[in-house]
Design a protein around this motif. Structure first.
Motif, PDB file in Angstrom:
ATOM      1  N   LYS A  28       0.858  -1.177   0.000  1.00  0.00           N
ATOM      2  CA  LYS A  28       0.000   0.000   0.000  1.00  0.00           C
ATOM      3  C   LYS A  28       0.897   1.231   0.000  1.00  0.00           C
ATOM      4  O   LYS A  28       1.531   1.545   1.001  1.00  0.00           O
ATOM      5  CB  LYS A  28      -0.909  -0.005   1.220  1.00  0.00           C
ATOM      6  CG  LYS A  28      -1.923  -1.115   1.188  1.00  0.00           C
ATOM      7  CD  LYS A  28      -2.847  -1.051   2.375  1.00  0.00           C
ATOM      8  CE  LYS A  28      -3.833  -2.176   2.284  1.00  0.00           C
ATOM      9  NZ  LYS A  28      -3.623  -3.204   3.274  1.00  0.00           N
ATOM     10  N   PRO A  29       0.968   1.958  -1.144  1.00  0.00           N
ATOM     11  CA  PRO A  29       1.850   3.126  -1.201  1.00  0.00           C
ATOM     12  C   PRO A  29       1.332   4.266  -0.338  1.00  0.00           C
ATOM     13  O   PRO A  29       0.135   4.527  -0.273  1.00  0.00           O
ATOM     14  CB  PRO A  29       1.847   3.512  -2.678  1.00  0.00           C
ATOM     15  CG  PRO A  29       0.611   2.924  -3.237  1.00  0.00           C
ATOM     16  CD  PRO A  29       0.286   1.719  -2.416  1.00  0.00           C
ATOM     17  N   LEU A  30       2.257   4.922   0.325  1.00  0.00           N
ATOM     18  CA  LEU A  30       1.949   6.082   1.144  1.00  0.00           C
ATOM     19  C   LEU A  30       2.239   7.356   0.343  1.00  0.00           C
ATOM     20  O   LEU A  30       3.016   7.329  -0.617  1.00  0.00           O
ATOM     21  CB  LEU A  30       2.804   6.070   2.414  1.00  0.00           C
ATOM     22  CG  LEU A  30       2.679   4.830   3.305  1.00  0.00           C
ATOM     23  CD1 LEU A  30       3.715   4.885   4.422  1.00  0.00           C
ATOM     24  CD2 LEU A  30       1.282   4.760   3.878  1.00  0.00           C
ATOM     25  N   PRO A  31       1.674   8.485   0.732  1.00  0.00           N
ATOM     26  CA  PRO A  31       1.994   9.743   0.038  1.00  0.00           C
ATOM     27  C   PRO A  31       3.496  10.047   0.054  1.00  0.00           C
ATOM     28  O   PRO A  31       4.043  10.577  -0.906  1.00  0.00           O
ATOM     29  CB  PRO A  31       1.210  10.804   0.819  1.00  0.00           C
ATOM     30  CG  PRO A  31       0.086  10.063   1.451  1.00  0.00           C
ATOM     31  CD  PRO A  31       0.616   8.678   1.734  1.00  0.00           C
ATOM     32  N   GLU A  32       4.165   9.676   1.138  1.00  0.00           N
ATOM     33  CA  GLU A  32       5.621   9.870   1.228  1.00  0.00           C
ATOM     34  C   GLU A  32       6.336   9.044   0.155  1.00  0.00           C
ATOM     35  O   GLU A  32       7.288   9.514  -0.469  1.00  0.00           O
ATOM     36  CB  GLU A  32       6.108   9.466   2.619  1.00  0.00           C
ATOM     37  CG  GLU A  32       7.597   9.545   2.788  1.00  0.00           C
ATOM     38  CD  GLU A  32       8.049   8.987   4.131  1.00  0.00           C
ATOM     39  OE1 GLU A  32       9.257   8.792   4.282  1.00  0.00           O
ATOM     40  OE2 GLU A  32       7.199   8.740   5.002  1.00  0.00           O
ATOM     41  N   HIS A  33       5.866   7.810  -0.074  1.00  0.00           N
ATOM     42  CA  HIS A  33       6.441   6.972  -1.127  1.00  0.00           C
ATOM     43  C   HIS A  33       6.276   7.644  -2.486  1.00  0.00           C
ATOM     44  O   HIS A  33       7.198   7.641  -3.310  1.00  0.00           O
ATOM     45  CB  HIS A  33       5.768   5.598  -1.165  1.00  0.00           C
ATOM     46  CG  HIS A  33       6.095   4.725  -0.005  1.00  0.00           C
ATOM     47  ND1 HIS A  33       5.170   3.858   0.531  1.00  0.00           N
ATOM     48  CD2 HIS A  33       7.225   4.564   0.718  1.00  0.00           C
ATOM     49  CE1 HIS A  33       5.714   3.207   1.538  1.00  0.00           C
ATOM     50  NE2 HIS A  33       6.970   3.621   1.675  1.00  0.00           N
ATOM     51  N   ARG A  34       5.107   8.206  -2.735  1.00  0.00           N
ATOM     52  CA  ARG A  34       4.844   8.834  -4.027  1.00  0.00           C
ATOM     53  C   ARG A  34       5.775  10.026  -4.269  1.00  0.00           C
ATOM     54  O   ARG A  34       6.314  10.191  -5.354  1.00  0.00           O
ATOM     55  CB  ARG A  34       3.388   9.277  -4.128  1.00  0.00           C
ATOM     56  CG  ARG A  34       2.433   8.101  -4.106  1.00  0.00           C
ATOM     57  CD  ARG A  34       1.063   8.464  -4.614  1.00  0.00           C
ATOM     58  NE  ARG A  34       0.185   7.317  -4.545  1.00  0.00           N
ATOM     59  CZ  ARG A  34       0.181   6.309  -5.406  1.00  0.00           C
ATOM     60  NH1 ARG A  34       1.017   6.309  -6.410  1.00  0.00           N
ATOM     61  NH2 ARG A  34      -0.655   5.303  -5.265  1.00  0.00           N
ATOM     62  N   ARG A  35       5.965  10.866  -3.232  1.00  0.00           N
ATOM     63  CA  ARG A  35       6.879  12.007  -3.368  1.00  0.00           C
ATOM     64  C   ARG A  35       8.306  11.531  -3.642  1.00  0.00           C
ATOM     65  O   ARG A  35       9.001  12.073  -4.508  1.00  0.00           O
ATOM     66  CB  ARG A  35       6.850  12.861  -2.100  1.00  0.00           C
ATOM     67  CG  ARG A  35       5.640  13.760  -1.989  1.00  0.00           C
ATOM     68  CD  ARG A  35       5.787  14.742  -0.841  1.00  0.00           C
ATOM     69  NE  ARG A  35       6.058  14.101   0.441  1.00  0.00           N
ATOM     70  CZ  ARG A  35       5.129  13.673   1.288  1.00  0.00           C
ATOM     71  NH1 ARG A  35       3.855  13.828   0.992  1.00  0.00           N
ATOM     72  NH2 ARG A  35       5.460  13.112   2.424  1.00  0.00           N
ATOM     73  N   ASN A  36       8.742  10.512  -2.899  1.00  0.00           N
ATOM     74  CA  ASN A  36      10.098   9.997  -3.073  1.00  0.00           C
ATOM     75  C   ASN A  36      10.309   9.404  -4.462  1.00  0.00           C
ATOM     76  O   ASN A  36      11.334   9.648  -5.093  1.00  0.00           O
ATOM     77  CB  ASN A  36      10.424   8.948  -2.005  1.00  0.00           C
ATOM     78  CG  ASN A  36      10.599   9.552  -0.634  1.00  0.00           C
ATOM     79  OD1 ASN A  36      10.813  10.742  -0.503  1.00  0.00           O
ATOM     80  ND2 ASN A  36      10.483   8.731   0.385  1.00  0.00           N
ATOM     81  N   VAL A  37       9.358   8.613  -4.945  1.00  0.00           N
ATOM     82  CA  VAL A  37       9.502   7.988  -6.261  1.00  0.00           C
ATOM     83  C   VAL A  37       9.538   9.056  -7.343  1.00  0.00           C
ATOM     84  O   VAL A  37      10.347   8.973  -8.274  1.00  0.00           O
ATOM     85  CB  VAL A  37       8.377   6.964  -6.523  1.00  0.00           C
ATOM     86  CG1 VAL A  37       8.362   6.520  -7.972  1.00  0.00           C
ATOM     87  CG2 VAL A  37       8.545   5.766  -5.605  1.00  0.00           C
ATOM     88  N   GLU A  38       8.710  10.068  -7.229  1.00  0.00           N
ATOM     89  CA  GLU A  38       8.698  11.129  -8.239  1.00  0.00           C
ATOM     90  C   GLU A  38      10.052  11.837  -8.291  1.00  0.00           C
ATOM     91  O   GLU A  38      10.574  12.116  -9.361  1.00  0.00           O
ATOM     92  CB  GLU A  38       7.588  12.122  -7.939  1.00  0.00           C
ATOM     93  CG  GLU A  38       7.398  13.141  -9.038  1.00  0.00           C
ATOM     94  CD  GLU A  38       6.181  13.987  -8.779  1.00  0.00           C
ATOM     95  OE1 GLU A  38       5.277  13.982  -9.628  1.00  0.00           O
ATOM     96  OE2 GLU A  38       6.137  14.660  -7.716  1.00  0.00           O
ATOM     97  N   PHE A  39      10.630  12.113  -7.127  1.00  0.00           N
ATOM     98  CA  PHE A  39      11.939  12.755  -7.075  1.00  0.00           C
ATOM     99  C   PHE A  39      13.027  11.820  -7.601  1.00  0.00           C
ATOM    100  O   PHE A  39      13.864  12.204  -8.415  1.00  0.00           O
ATOM    101  CB  PHE A  39      12.251  13.181  -5.633  1.00  0.00           C
ATOM    102  CG  PHE A  39      13.680  13.552  -5.419  1.00  0.00           C
ATOM    103  CD1 PHE A  39      14.180  14.745  -5.913  1.00  0.00           C
ATOM    104  CD2 PHE A  39      14.532  12.706  -4.743  1.00  0.00           C
ATOM    105  CE1 PHE A  39      15.507  15.084  -5.731  1.00  0.00           C
ATOM    106  CE2 PHE A  39      15.859  13.039  -4.550  1.00  0.00           C
ATOM    107  CZ  PHE A  39      16.350  14.240  -5.047  1.00  0.00           C
ATOM    108  N   LEU A  40      13.013  10.574  -7.138  1.00  0.00           N
ATOM    109  CA  LEU A  40      14.062   9.620  -7.513  1.00  0.00           C
ATOM    110  C   LEU A  40      14.000   9.214  -8.977  1.00  0.00           C
ATOM    111  O   LEU A  40      15.023   8.862  -9.567  1.00  0.00           O
ATOM    112  CB  LEU A  40      13.961   8.369  -6.626  1.00  0.00           C
ATOM    113  CG  LEU A  40      14.246   8.598  -5.135  1.00  0.00           C
ATOM    114  CD1 LEU A  40      13.898   7.352  -4.338  1.00  0.00           C
ATOM    115  CD2 LEU A  40      15.687   8.995  -4.918  1.00  0.00           C
ATOM    116  N   ALA A  41      12.817   9.262  -9.586  1.00  0.00           N
ATOM    117  CA  ALA A  41      12.675   8.863 -10.990  1.00  0.00           C
ATOM    118  C   ALA A  41      13.495   9.757 -11.906  1.00  0.00           C
ATOM    119  O   ALA A  41      13.863   9.344 -13.007  1.00  0.00           O
ATOM    120  CB  ALA A  41      11.206   8.894 -11.401  1.00  0.00           C
ATOM    121  N   ALA A  42      13.801  10.958 -11.466  1.00  0.00           N
ATOM    122  CA  ALA A  42      14.582  11.883 -12.290  1.00  0.00           C
ATOM    123  C   ALA A  42      16.056  11.535 -12.292  1.00  0.00           C
ATOM    124  O   ALA A  42      16.766  11.902 -13.219  1.00  0.00           O
ATOM    125  CB  ALA A  42      14.390  13.309 -11.796  1.00  0.00           C
TER     126      ALA A  42
END
Length: 168
Positions: A28-42
């Motif tokens: 279950k993804p958390l909002p913190e996970h979503r922010r981190n993945v968006e940043f790390l994807a770059a």
């Protein structure tokens, strides 16, 4: 007509555990996970991101799980990072400072080279022309080439060798 009665629910057995199903619980993804993945994807590859984003028990998620739950963040991470860098570059190029009243020239040159397709040209080369050919032999050199090469050699410290003193 008699009132409808609710269906009877079986009473839980004493000491019985609720069935969980097979395998690991769903991620279950958390909002913190979503922010981190968006940043790390770059900046990172997907397999590297998987090592950082973990299940509640601390084990890394699989690449399939990453793609399943974070597809939007993976797709938009590069674009958002590029936009933020471009915004900062634009701000540097256009904001007057005490040192650069017209904006930072390095940022301006970079912006023009990357966005406006400017390019660095060799001295004496016009846009679209071939670069000037350097003379290959001394016979092909004119006076200006000869003077330029001598000035370079003298500035580099080349010159006639000092005469050696001969002791008798």
């Amino acid at each position: 007509m008699p009132p409808k009665s609710e269906p009877l629910k079986p009473s839980p057995k004493l000491g019985a555990r609720a069935k969980r199903g097979r395998g690991r619980p769903a991620f279950k993804p958390l909002p913190e996970h979503r922010r981190n993945v968006e940043f790390l994807a770059a900046v990172l590859r997907e397999d590297q991101i998987c090592q950082i984003i973990t299940h509640p028990d601390g084990t890394p998620i699989s690449e399939n799980t990453l793609r399943k739950h974070f597809r939007v963040e993976l797709d938009s991470g590069h674009s958002k990072a590029d936009a933020m860098v471009a915004q900062g570059l634009y701000r540097n190029a256009t904001t007057a400072t005490a040192r650069y009243p017209g904006g930072d020239p390095t940022s301006q040159i970079f912006w023009l080279k990357s966005r406006a397709r400017w390019r660095t040209v060799e001295r004496g080369e016009a846009l679209g022309d071939e670069p000037l050919k350097q003379p290959e032999t001394p016979e092909q050199m004119d006076d200006q080439d000869t003077a330029r090469r001598l000035a370079y050699l003298l500035a580099a410290g080349a010159g006639p060798e000092p005469k050696k003193k001969i002791k008798a």
